[in-house]
Design a protein around this motif. Structure first.
Motif, PDB file in Angstrom:
ATOM      1  N   UNK A  32       0.852  -1.186   0.000  1.00 40.78           N
ATOM      2  CA  UNK A  32       0.000   0.000   0.000  1.00 40.78           C
ATOM      3  C   UNK A  32       0.882   1.228   0.000  1.00 40.78           C
ATOM      4  N   UNK A  33       0.513   2.188  -0.796  1.00 44.46           N
ATOM      5  CA  UNK A  33       1.268   3.425  -0.828  1.00 44.46           C
ATOM      6  C   UNK A  33       0.791   4.318   0.315  1.00 44.46           C
ATOM      7  N   UNK A 100       4.413  14.935   5.692  1.00 44.08           N
ATOM      8  CA  UNK A 100       3.225  14.787   6.543  1.00 44.08           C
ATOM      9  C   UNK A 100       2.310  13.688   6.008  1.00 44.08           C
ATOM     10  N   UNK A 101       2.099  13.669   4.694  1.00 43.02           N
ATOM     11  CA  UNK A 101       1.269  12.617   4.097  1.00 43.02           C
ATOM     12  C   UNK A 101       1.889  11.243   4.290  1.00 43.02           C
ATOM     13  N   UNK A 102       3.206  11.148   4.125  1.00 43.16           N
ATOM     14  CA  UNK A 102       3.885   9.863   4.276  1.00 43.16           C
ATOM     15  C   UNK A 102       3.750   9.342   5.705  1.00 43.16           C
ATOM     16  N   UNK A 103       4.044  10.201   6.686  1.00 39.24           N
ATOM     17  CA  UNK A 103       3.972   9.774   8.093  1.00 39.24           C
ATOM     18  C   UNK A 103       2.532   9.412   8.450  1.00 39.24           C
ATOM     19  N   UNK A 104       1.572  10.206   7.994  1.00 37.49           N
ATOM     20  CA  UNK A 104       0.166   9.894   8.256  1.00 37.49           C
ATOM     21  C   UNK A 104      -0.202   8.554   7.640  1.00 37.49           C
ATOM     22  N   UNK A 105       0.211   8.321   6.401  1.00 36.73           N
ATOM     23  CA  UNK A 105      -0.072   7.046   5.743  1.00 36.73           C
ATOM     24  C   UNK A 105       0.546   5.871   6.470  1.00 36.73           C
ATOM     25  N   UNK A 106       1.775   6.030   6.943  1.00 39.48           N
ATOM     26  CA  UNK A 106       2.430   4.946   7.675  1.00 39.48           C
ATOM     27  C   UNK A 106       1.697   4.671   8.986  1.00 39.48           C
ATOM     28  N   UNK A 110       0.101   1.064   9.592  1.00 38.38           N
ATOM     29  CA  UNK A 110       0.721   0.276  10.651  1.00 38.38           C
ATOM     30  C   UNK A 110       0.376   0.890  12.010  1.00 38.38           C
ATOM     31  N   UNK A 111      -0.878   0.774  12.441  1.00 40.61           N
ATOM     32  CA  UNK A 111      -1.311   1.441  13.683  1.00 40.61           C
ATOM     33  C   UNK A 111      -0.571   0.982  14.933  1.00 40.61           C
TER      34      UNK A 111
END
Length: 123
Positions: A32-33, A100-106, A110-111
Motif C-alpha cells: 500500500x502506498x 506529513x502525508x507519508x507519516x500519516x499514511x504509515x 501500521x497502527x
C-alpha cells in the motif's frame, strides 16, 4: 499494466529486465502506498485531530534532526554535497506536505507503531 520486461513473482516482488535473462534483480514492492492511504482517509474524513497532532510531532522532530545535521552531512558527502544545499522556501513547503502525508499514511497502515518517536530512534 504489465509489460514484457516486468514479471510478477510471488511474495509481492517484481523482477525487472529482459524476460530472456535467467537472473534479474528482484525488487520488493510496497503493498500500500502511504501517500494514497493518507489522502484517501483524509478526504473521507477518517483522520482525527489527535492523529494529525501525533503526525505533526513526528514530522517536526525528524525535520529538526535533519536540519541540525545537514551541514555535517554535506561536509561528508564530497562531490554530492549539493544534495544537502539549503532548499528554497517553496521546496521546504512542498517537502513538508509530502512528509506529513507519508507519516500519516504509515500511521494508518501500521497502527501498532503509532507511539511516535522514541529517544535515540531517528526517522
Amino acid at each position: 499494466m504489465t509489460v514484457d520486461s516486468v514479471v510478477t513473482i510471488p511474495h509481492n516482488v517484481q523482477q525487472f529486465g529482459p524476460p530472456t535473462h535467467r537472473q534479474r534483480p528482484a525488487v520488493p514492492q510496497l503493498r500500500d502506498d502511504p501517500h494514497c492511504t493518507a489522502l484517501g482517509r483524509t478526504l473521507d474524513g477518517g483522520v482525527g485531530r489527535a492523529l494529525l497532532e501525533q503526525v505533526r510531532t513526528v514530522q517536526r522532530a525528524s525535520t529538526a534532526d535533519y536540519f541540525t545535521e545537514r551541514g555535517d552531512l554535506a561536509a561528508e558527502a564530497g562531490q554530492l554535497a549539493g544534495v544537502f544545499r539549503e532548499p528554497t522556501l517553496q521546496e521546504r513547503f512542498d517537502q513538508a506536505g509530502r512528509e506529513l502525508l507519508f507519516v500519516l499514511g504509515m500511521c494508518l497502515l501500521y497502527p501498532a507503531h503509532r507511539r511516535g518517536p522514541r529517544p535515540g530512534v531517528r526517522f
